[in-house]
Design an enzyme around this catalytic site. Sequence first.
Site, PDB file in Angstrom:
ATOM      1  N   ASP A 143       2.864  -0.837   6.664  1.00  0.00           N
ATOM      2  CA  ASP A 143       1.710  -0.440   7.480  1.00  0.00           C
ATOM      3  C   ASP A 143       0.556  -1.419   7.235  1.00  0.00           C
ATOM      4  O   ASP A 143      -0.476  -1.370   7.908  1.00  0.00           O
ATOM      5  CB  ASP A 143       1.304   1.018   7.218  1.00  0.00           C
ATOM      6  CG  ASP A 143       0.864   1.269   5.790  1.00  0.00           C
ATOM      7  OD1 ASP A 143       0.944   0.346   4.952  1.00  0.00           O
ATOM      8  OD2 ASP A 143       0.435   2.405   5.500  1.00  0.00           O
ATOM      9  N   SER A 144       0.768  -2.365   6.299  1.00  0.00           N
ATOM     10  CA  SER A 144      -0.186  -3.461   6.126  1.00  0.00           C
ATOM     11  C   SER A 144      -0.228  -4.339   7.380  1.00  0.00           C
ATOM     12  O   SER A 144      -1.087  -5.209   7.503  1.00  0.00           O
ATOM     13  CB  SER A 144       0.167  -4.307   4.895  1.00  0.00           C
ATOM     14  OG  SER A 144       1.521  -4.705   4.938  1.00  0.00           O
TER      15      SER A 144
ATOM     16  N   ASP B  44       7.774   1.245   7.202  1.00  0.00           N
ATOM     17  CA  ASP B  44       6.771   2.099   6.560  1.00  0.00           C
ATOM     18  C   ASP B  44       6.362   3.214   7.532  1.00  0.00           C
ATOM     19  O   ASP B  44       6.083   2.937   8.701  1.00  0.00           O
ATOM     20  CB  ASP B  44       5.521   1.231   6.307  1.00  0.00           C
ATOM     21  CG  ASP B  44       4.913   1.469   4.950  1.00  0.00           C
ATOM     22  OD1 ASP B  44       5.380   2.374   4.230  1.00  0.00           O
ATOM     23  OD2 ASP B  44       3.973   0.728   4.604  1.00  0.00           O
TER      24      ASP B  44
ATOM     25  N   LYS C 121       9.974   3.929   4.258  1.00  0.00           N
ATOM     26  CA  LYS C 121       9.167   4.094   3.041  1.00  0.00           C
ATOM     27  C   LYS C 121       8.045   5.074   3.361  1.00  0.00           C
ATOM     28  O   LYS C 121       7.508   5.066   4.476  1.00  0.00           O
ATOM     29  CB  LYS C 121       8.578   2.741   2.611  1.00  0.00           C
ATOM     30  CG  LYS C 121       7.570   2.859   1.455  1.00  0.00           C
ATOM     31  CD  LYS C 121       7.236   1.519   0.846  1.00  0.00           C
ATOM     32  CE  LYS C 121       6.042   0.817   1.456  1.00  0.00           C
ATOM     33  NZ  LYS C 121       4.790   1.595   1.473  1.00  0.00           N
TER      34      LYS C 121
ATOM     35  N   GLU D  30       4.455   7.033   1.450  1.00  0.00           N
ATOM     36  CA  GLU D  30       3.554   7.110   0.291  1.00  0.00           C
ATOM     37  C   GLU D  30       3.437   8.548  -0.186  1.00  0.00           C
ATOM     38  O   GLU D  30       3.330   9.464   0.631  1.00  0.00           O
ATOM     39  CB  GLU D  30       2.151   6.605   0.682  1.00  0.00           C
ATOM     40  CG  GLU D  30       2.104   5.128   0.959  1.00  0.00           C
ATOM     41  CD  GLU D  30       0.677   4.628   1.227  1.00  0.00           C
ATOM     42  OE1 GLU D  30      -0.290   5.377   0.980  1.00  0.00           O
ATOM     43  OE2 GLU D  30       0.554   3.483   1.674  1.00  0.00           O
TER      44      GLU D  30
ATOM     45  N   GLU E  27       2.395   0.752  -7.011  1.00  0.00           N
ATOM     46  CA  GLU E  27       1.320  -0.164  -6.618  1.00  0.00           C
ATOM     47  C   GLU E  27       0.130  -0.039  -7.561  1.00  0.00           C
ATOM     48  O   GLU E  27      -0.385   1.054  -7.786  1.00  0.00           O
ATOM     49  CB  GLU E  27       0.870   0.113  -5.166  1.00  0.00           C
ATOM     50  CG  GLU E  27      -0.257  -0.838  -4.746  1.00  0.00           C
ATOM     51  CD  GLU E  27      -0.486  -0.931  -3.247  1.00  0.00           C
ATOM     52  OE1 GLU E  27       0.274  -0.342  -2.466  1.00  0.00           O
ATOM     53  OE2 GLU E  27      -1.461  -1.616  -2.872  1.00  0.00           O
TER      54      GLU E  27
HETATM   55  O1  KIV Z   1       2.379  -1.848   3.708  1.00  0.00           O
HETATM   56  C1  KIV Z   1       2.638  -2.597   2.750  1.00  0.00           C
HETATM   57  O2  KIV Z   1       2.539  -3.824   2.847  1.00  0.00           O
HETATM   58  C2  KIV Z   1       3.054  -1.993   1.493  1.00  0.00           C
HETATM   59  C3  KIV Z   1       3.271  -2.900   0.327  1.00  0.00           C
HETATM   60  C4  KIV Z   1       1.965  -3.183  -0.307  1.00  0.00           C
HETATM   61  C5  KIV Z   1       4.247  -2.347  -0.638  1.00  0.00           C
HETATM   62  O3  KIV Z   1       3.170  -0.806   1.405  1.00  0.00           O
END
Ligand code: KIV
EC number: 2.1.2.11
Length: 287
Positions: free
Chosen positions: A68-69, A107, A136, A138, A204
């Site tokens: 999600d980055s 994500d 993934k 959180e 993280e």
């Molecule tokens: O979204 C992302 O890039 C992440 C990484 C920092 C693991 O969750």
Amino acid sequence: MTATPDEANRTAETTAPYGSAPPRRRVRVHHLQELKERGEAWPMLTSYDMYSARIFDQAGIPVLLVGDSAANNVYGYDSSLPVTVDELLPLVRAVSRSAEHALVVADLPFGSYQASPEQALETAVRFMKDGAHAVKLEGGRRYAAHVEALVAAGIPVMGHIGFTPQSEHGLGGYRVQARGEQGEELVADALALQEAGAFSVVLEMVSGQAAKRVTSELRIPTIGIGAGPDCDAQVLVWTDMAGMNTGRTARFVKRYADLGGMLSEAASNFAADVRGGSFPAPEHSFD
Ligand code: KIV
């Protein structure tokens, strides 16, 4: 003694994803587990598009994360909160179409899974249908039931605890997690995710000591980002790692290239050639 073709294939399948040579087969969750058991560290990078996916895949990166980055690195938002499932799905499609060998992890963005295990399943299914091999999410103990629901539906899940950007804004803030007593909380979250069926856990920005402890207590691999050298794997956001992001980066980022500087120089040279009339030259033109 020479290996039979079957033995040779099995060996290639289990070792190929991690050496310097590109793997021959798709990386699977069990390969990552085998690496932990053999004590071999592995790298993971984010990827949001065709070129980065193809290049990283060919460089032998076994896991690509459509994080999600992408919010900050593709869409220009100033945090990961606004990015939506509809914005991430095309990136997942591009990365999974372009990576021949890497395991592609999608994500789940903020607001797309927190409400209930049912919501998590609905969102994860959309990503899997569009080419992700795993998802993934959180959160620790609070999301164990969500993880269980996905795993029961056959969806491999990567957890993410410690500093969790989706939920820390305005709460804990951007700081190192799991120092001192808080280490117990981290271990409890990690164990809950493992128990729920997660195949790995991102840690993280947590203290190196806590990451080391979690890594030794878990059967599944830990993937560190700002979590010290003792995790089973390491992940970086590719634009930080390759210097596309020319702004300030976190202390845990190592820059392996200056792509931002190179692109800027290329664009300036192109502009100067056009303005000065030296591009296009005869070799770039047709009679
Ligand atoms: O979204 C992302 O890039 C992440 C990484 C920092 C693991 O969750």
